[in-house]
Design a protein around this motif. Structure first.
Motif, PDB file in Angstrom:
ATOM      1  N   ILE A  49       0.840  -1.206   0.000  1.00 30.91           N
ATOM      2  CA  ILE A  49       0.000   0.000   0.000  1.00 30.91           C
ATOM      3  C   ILE A  49       0.872   1.252   0.000  1.00 30.91           C
ATOM      4  N   GLY A  50       1.973   1.214   0.727  1.00 24.84           N
ATOM      5  CA  GLY A  50       2.903   2.351   0.743  1.00 24.84           C
ATOM      6  C   GLY A  50       3.475   2.626  -0.633  1.00 24.84           C
ATOM      7  N   PHE A  51       3.903   1.562  -1.321  1.00 25.05           N
ATOM      8  CA  PHE A  51       4.436   1.732  -2.681  1.00 25.05           C
ATOM      9  C   PHE A  51       3.360   2.249  -3.635  1.00 25.05           C
ATOM     10  N   TRP A  52       2.154   1.704  -3.500  1.00 30.22           N
ATOM     11  CA  TRP A  52       1.054   2.109  -4.366  1.00 30.22           C
ATOM     12  C   TRP A  52       0.689   3.578  -4.134  1.00 30.22           C
ATOM     13  N   THR A  53       0.644   3.983  -2.879  1.00 39.55           N
ATOM     14  CA  THR A  53       0.335   5.379  -2.541  1.00 39.55           C
ATOM     15  C   THR A  53       1.423   6.309  -3.058  1.00 39.55           C
ATOM     16  N   GLN A  54       2.680   5.905  -2.888  1.00 34.02           N
ATOM     17  CA  GLN A  54       3.802   6.721  -3.368  1.00 34.02           C
ATOM     18  C   GLN A  54       3.731   6.898  -4.887  1.00 34.02           C
ATOM     19  N   ARG A  55       3.420   5.823  -5.575  1.00 37.19           N
ATOM     20  CA  ARG A  55       3.305   5.888  -7.035  1.00 37.19           C
ATOM     21  C   ARG A  55       2.166   6.824  -7.426  1.00 37.19           C
ATOM     22  N   GLY A  56       1.027   6.715  -6.757  1.00 31.60           N
ATOM     23  CA  GLY A  56      -0.112   7.586  -7.045  1.00 31.60           C
ATOM     24  C   GLY A  56       0.203   9.046  -6.786  1.00 31.60           C
ATOM     25  N   THR A  57       0.904   9.310  -5.696  1.00 30.16           N
ATOM     26  CA  THR A  57       1.286  10.683  -5.357  1.00 30.16           C
ATOM     27  C   THR A  57       2.236  11.247  -6.410  1.00 30.16           C
ATOM     28  N   LYS A  58       3.184  10.441  -6.828  1.00 27.90           N
ATOM     29  CA  LYS A  58       4.153  10.883  -7.836  1.00 27.90           C
ATOM     30  C   LYS A  58       3.450  11.171  -9.167  1.00 27.90           C
ATOM     31  N   THR A  59       2.523  10.293  -9.562  1.00 30.07           N
ATOM     32  CA  THR A  59       1.762  10.498 -10.791  1.00 30.07           C
ATOM     33  C   THR A  59       0.932  11.770 -10.711  1.00 30.07           C
ATOM     34  N   LEU A  60       0.284  11.994  -9.572  1.00 30.48           N
ATOM     35  CA  LEU A  60      -0.517  13.202  -9.382  1.00 30.48           C
ATOM     36  C   LEU A  60       0.352  14.454  -9.459  1.00 30.48           C
ATOM     37  N   GLU A  61       1.528  14.397  -8.871  1.00 30.55           N
ATOM     38  CA  GLU A  61       2.451  15.539  -8.901  1.00 30.55           C
ATOM     39  C   GLU A  61       2.891  15.847 -10.333  1.00 30.55           C
ATOM     40  N   ILE A  62       3.213  14.820 -11.087  1.00 29.59           N
ATOM     41  CA  ILE A  62       3.629  15.008 -12.480  1.00 29.59           C
ATOM     42  C   ILE A  62       2.473  15.579 -13.303  1.00 29.59           C
ATOM     43  N   ASN A  63       1.287  15.013 -13.126  1.00 31.58           N
ATOM     44  CA  ASN A  63       0.118  15.508 -13.869  1.00 31.58           C
ATOM     45  C   ASN A  63      -0.199  16.960 -13.516  1.00 31.58           C
ATOM     46  N   SER A  64       0.007  17.338 -12.256  1.00 34.39           N
ATOM     47  CA  SER A  64      -0.244  18.725 -11.850  1.00 34.39           C
ATOM     48  C   SER A  64       0.718  19.675 -12.538  1.00 34.39           C
ATOM     49  N   ARG A  65       1.981  19.273 -12.629  1.00 29.57           N
ATOM     50  CA  ARG A  65       2.964  20.117 -13.315  1.00 29.57           C
ATOM     51  C   ARG A  65       2.650  20.206 -14.802  1.00 29.57           C
ATOM     52  N   HIS A  66       2.248  19.095 -15.402  1.00 35.09           N
ATOM     53  CA  HIS A  66       1.918  19.095 -16.824  1.00 35.09           C
ATOM     54  C   HIS A  66       0.660  19.900 -17.112  1.00 35.09           C
ATOM     55  N   PHE A  67      -0.287  19.898 -16.185  1.00 33.09           N
ATOM     56  CA  PHE A  67      -1.536  20.632 -16.373  1.00 33.09           C
ATOM     57  C   PHE A  67      -1.264  22.105 -16.660  1.00 33.09           C
ATOM     58  N   ILE A  68      -0.362  22.693 -15.914  1.00 34.40           N
ATOM     59  CA  ILE A  68      -0.048  24.111 -16.079  1.00 34.40           C
ATOM     60  C   ILE A  68       0.489  24.380 -17.483  1.00 34.40           C
ATOM     61  N   GLU A  69       1.385  23.514 -17.943  1.00 31.48           N
ATOM     62  CA  GLU A  69       1.965  23.699 -19.274  1.00 31.48           C
ATOM     63  C   GLU A  69       0.929  23.445 -20.370  1.00 31.48           C
ATOM     64  N   LYS A  70       0.123  22.391 -20.199  1.00 33.58           N
ATOM     65  CA  LYS A  70      -0.919  22.090 -21.184  1.00 33.58           C
ATOM     66  C   LYS A  70      -1.907  23.244 -21.278  1.00 33.58           C
ATOM     67  N   ARG A  71      -2.290  23.749 -20.128  1.00 33.63           N
ATOM     68  CA  ARG A  71      -3.253  24.846 -20.086  1.00 33.63           C
ATOM     69  C   ARG A  71      -2.741  26.034 -20.884  1.00 33.63           C
ATOM     70  N   GLY A  72      -1.472  26.365 -20.706  1.00 39.44           N
ATOM     71  CA  GLY A  72      -0.877  27.482 -21.441  1.00 39.44           C
ATOM     72  C   GLY A  72      -0.904  27.256 -22.947  1.00 39.44           C
ATOM     73  N   ALA A  73      -0.607  26.025 -23.354  1.00 38.02           N
ATOM     74  CA  ALA A  73      -0.620  25.702 -24.783  1.00 38.02           C
ATOM     75  C   ALA A  73      -2.029  25.803 -25.345  1.00 38.02           C
ATOM     76  N   TYR A  74      -2.991  25.300 -24.605  1.00 39.37           N
ATOM     77  CA  TYR A  74      -4.365  25.293 -25.096  1.00 39.37           C
ATOM     78  C   TYR A  74      -4.970  26.700 -25.110  1.00 39.37           C
ATOM     79  N   ILE A  75      -4.533  27.554 -24.205  1.00 37.06           N
ATOM     80  CA  ILE A  75      -5.012  28.939 -24.199  1.00 37.06           C
ATOM     81  C   ILE A  75      -4.613  29.653 -25.487  1.00 37.06           C
ATOM     82  N   ILE A  76      -3.447  29.316 -26.021  1.00 38.36           N
ATOM     83  CA  ILE A  76      -3.013  29.910 -27.295  1.00 38.36           C
ATOM     84  C   ILE A  76      -4.047  29.607 -28.378  1.00 38.36           C
ATOM     85  N   PHE A  77      -4.496  28.358 -28.436  1.00 36.06           N
ATOM     86  CA  PHE A  77      -5.478  27.955 -29.448  1.00 36.06           C
ATOM     87  C   PHE A  77      -6.827  28.630 -29.207  1.00 36.06           C
ATOM     88  N   ILE A  78      -7.265  28.655 -27.957  1.00 42.44           N
ATOM     89  CA  ILE A  78      -8.553  29.277 -27.633  1.00 42.44           C
ATOM     90  C   ILE A  78      -8.515  30.760 -28.000  1.00 42.44           C
TER      91      ILE A  78
END
Length: 181
Positions: A49-78
């Motif tokens: 469970i510890g490994f699974w939680t750590q993996r989930g947290t790491k994935t969430l952290e990466i997705n959060s960082r990517h969200f900001i960059e994706k949002r900026g790219a998509y705003i250009i199109f909008i």
């Protein structure tokens, strides 16, 4: 060829060692008192469970960082879409150079941050425009599909929206009736 054979035998040897170690561990676990077995199983469960939680947290952290960059790219199109539709409404010209520059900026960002479905949908839209098909409704619905994919990539669920609903936000009421009736 010799390396492949060597790697094959190393893989088999590793599998045999792992399997026999697991067999010995399970056999020892079954022979031990129930309290120790329960403690070991509990510890292994907590570790998993510890490994699974750590993996989930790491994935969430990466997705959060990517969200900001994706949002900026998509705003250009909008912004480009709003600019295009706004100039058509007001009759003000948007130069081909400005439009190409904004689209190329979006594509640069899309190449790094964009979802594959958005890239493919944009490609089909460009192909549709290149073929110079006079089917404006089809072009508008393809833009709507790009907008849907952008929203989906950013985590929105649009299950209550119909085809064309997003792009209709850009179009005047009288033009909506002409296009979709």
């Amino acid at each position: 060829m010799k390396n492949n054979i060597l790697l094959f035998f190393i893989g088999i040897l590793t599998s045999l060692i792992t399997t026999s170690s697991l067999y010995v561990f399970i056999k020892s676990l079954m022979a031990s008192p129930p309290e120790i077995t329960a403690a070991i199983i509990g510890a292994l469960g907590a570790l998993a469970i510890g490994f699974w939680t750590q993996r989930g947290t790491k994935t969430l952290e990466i997705n959060s960082r990517h969200f900001i960059e994706k949002r900026g790219a998509y705003i250009i199109f909008i912004n480009l879409l709003f600019e295009l539709f706004n100039t058509q409404r007001n009759g003000g010209p948007l130069s081909q150079e400005e439009m190409t520059e904004a689209l190329m900026k979006f594509k640069r960002e899309l190449m790094i941050w964009g979802d594959q479905k958005i890239i493919k949908t944009l490609e089909s839209y460009e192909r549709l425009c290149f073929e110079n098909s006079g089917d404006i409704k089809k072009q508008i619905l393809t833009i709507d599909k790009i907008l849907r994919e952008i929203r989906k990539d950013l985590g929105h669920r649009d299950n209550q929206l119909k085809d064309g609903d997003l792009v209709l936000m850009f179009i005047k009421a009288e033009d909506k009736d002409k296009l979709f009736n």
